[in-house]
Design a protein around this motif. Sequence first.
Motif, PDB file in Angstrom:
ATOM      1  N   ILE A  14       1.069  -1.358  -0.249  1.00 43.24           N
ATOM      2  CA  ILE A  14      -0.270  -0.041  -0.197  1.00 43.24           C
ATOM      3  C   ILE A  14       0.497   1.467   0.075  1.00 43.24           C
ATOM      4  CG2 ILE A  14      -1.493   1.426   0.975  1.00 43.24           C
ATOM      5  CD1 ILE A  14      -2.756  -1.111   2.147  1.00 43.24           C
ATOM      6  N   ALA A  15       2.452   1.141   0.556  1.00 41.90           N
ATOM      7  CA  ALA A  15       2.658   2.389   0.687  1.00 41.90           C
ATOM      8  C   ALA A  15       4.200   1.658  -0.564  1.00 41.90           C
ATOM      9  CB  ALA A  15       3.826   2.332   1.572  1.00 41.90           C
ATOM     10  N   GLY A  16       3.955   1.542  -1.248  1.00 38.18           N
ATOM     11  CA  GLY A  16       4.677   2.114  -2.799  1.00 38.18           C
ATOM     12  C   GLY A  16       6.358   1.074  -2.979  1.00 38.18           C
ATOM     13  N   TYR A  17       5.959   0.025  -2.020  1.00 37.23           N
ATOM     14  CA  TYR A  17       7.136  -1.193  -1.934  1.00 37.23           C
ATOM     15  C   TYR A  17       6.679  -1.376  -2.731  1.00 37.23           C
ATOM     16  CZ  TYR A  17       9.478   1.663   2.506  1.00 37.23           C
ATOM     17  OH  TYR A  17       9.884   2.593   2.865  1.00 37.23           O
ATOM     18  N   GLN A  18       7.972  -2.629  -3.165  1.00 35.14           N
ATOM     19  CA  GLN A  18       8.438  -3.588  -4.305  1.00 35.14           C
ATOM     20  C   GLN A  18       8.507  -4.676  -3.873  1.00 35.14           C
ATOM     21  OE1 GLN A  18       9.023  -3.132  -8.026  1.00 35.14           O
ATOM     22  NE2 GLN A  18       7.713  -1.281  -8.707  1.00 35.14           N
ATOM     23  N   ARG A  19       7.800  -6.197  -3.530  1.00 32.19           N
ATOM     24  CA  ARG A  19       9.065  -7.250  -3.010  1.00 32.19           C
ATOM     25  C   ARG A  19       9.609  -7.184  -4.511  1.00 32.19           C
ATOM     26  NH1 ARG A  19       7.135 -12.919  -1.150  1.00 32.19           N
ATOM     27  NH2 ARG A  19       8.704 -14.308  -1.926  1.00 32.19           N
ATOM     28  N   GLU A  20      11.114  -7.832  -3.662  1.00 32.98           N
ATOM     29  CA  GLU A  20      12.275  -7.675  -4.183  1.00 32.98           C
ATOM     30  C   GLU A  20      12.966  -9.683  -4.665  1.00 32.98           C
ATOM     31  OE1 GLU A  20      14.958  -5.261  -3.957  1.00 32.98           O
ATOM     32  OE2 GLU A  20      13.715  -3.815  -4.738  1.00 32.98           O
ATOM     33  N   GLY A  21      12.350 -10.312  -3.245  1.00 32.12           N
ATOM     34  CA  GLY A  21      12.916 -11.881  -3.391  1.00 32.12           C
ATOM     35  C   GLY A  21      12.624 -12.015  -1.843  1.00 32.12           C
ATOM     36  N   LEU A  22      13.324 -13.362  -1.869  1.00 34.35           N
ATOM     37  CA  LEU A  22      13.485 -13.956   0.158  1.00 34.35           C
ATOM     38  C   LEU A  22      14.561 -14.646  -0.112  1.00 34.35           C
ATOM     39  CD1 LEU A  22      11.432 -15.783   2.136  1.00 34.35           C
ATOM     40  CD2 LEU A  22      12.442 -17.715   0.544  1.00 34.35           C
ATOM     41  N   LEU A  23      14.717 -14.115   1.285  1.00 37.94           N
ATOM     42  CA  LEU A  23      16.581 -14.381   1.699  1.00 37.94           C
ATOM     43  C   LEU A  23      16.184 -15.146   3.145  1.00 37.94           C
ATOM     44  CD1 LEU A  23      17.023 -10.302   2.691  1.00 37.94           C
ATOM     45  CD2 LEU A  23      17.816 -11.616   0.296  1.00 37.94           C
ATOM     46  N   ARG A  24      17.125 -15.893   3.021  1.00 34.82           N
ATOM     47  CA  ARG A  24      16.781 -17.462   3.516  1.00 34.82           C
ATOM     48  C   ARG A  24      18.066 -17.219   5.187  1.00 34.82           C
ATOM     49  NH1 ARG A  24      18.740 -21.663  -0.059  1.00 34.82           N
ATOM     50  NH2 ARG A  24      19.656 -21.105  -0.913  1.00 34.82           N
ATOM     51  N   ARG A  25      17.324 -17.969   5.733  1.00 32.83           N
ATOM     52  CA  ARG A  25      17.458 -17.774   7.020  1.00 32.83           C
ATOM     53  C   ARG A  25      18.540 -16.282   7.562  1.00 32.83           C
ATOM     54  NH1 ARG A  25      20.016 -24.140   7.866  1.00 32.83           N
ATOM     55  NH2 ARG A  25      18.388 -24.656   7.475  1.00 32.83           N
TER      56      ARG A  25
END
Length: 197
Positions: free
Chosen positions: A165-176
Amino acid sequence: MESRVAGAGGQDWWMLPLELPATAPSYRSVVLRPFEPRDVGMLLDLSTDPYVPKIGTLPAHTDEAGALAYLDRQADRLVNGAGYSFCVADKETGEALGTAGLNLGPIAAGRASAGYSVAPRARGRRVAAQALTALTGFAWTVPGLHRVELYIEPWNLASARTAEIAGYQREGLLRRHQEIGGARVDMVLYATLRPGR
């Protein structure tokens, strides 16, 4: 190559003590203001959340002394240049609703990370999304900052919605990626970039 801006006495500007903005950042019905002693009640409420104390410095089920010590730690962040800590408050009444902060640890590389929390009694009013929007707008007033990041556990769908909602985009999964509650956990990276860059 990093761009380094020198401050007084040749010191890098991000190593200097910070000051809160003269005009409090705001968006819609919330304002990000300095913490005050009257915010202790909100902190006591926030400390009852099972997750918030695991990811920050507010002790679980704290008392008034613990809440006041938390306020002191937030003021120290400005003095040592670590970042900005705000009380999220109702714009009209000044009532404390939660917290929002900008961690400047990676600022030398043009990055910062953001965090936010809403006291249980203030939830369900989109306070977090408004606070994050206000915080992000403020972030672009920080010289040299080009990217703001959020780290959200995969199960935390409400926080992911807030980020989007605040305009951030998902970029990926950082494992552990991070230790929370004594365990290494995965984090989803969300980010937003300075407009016009």
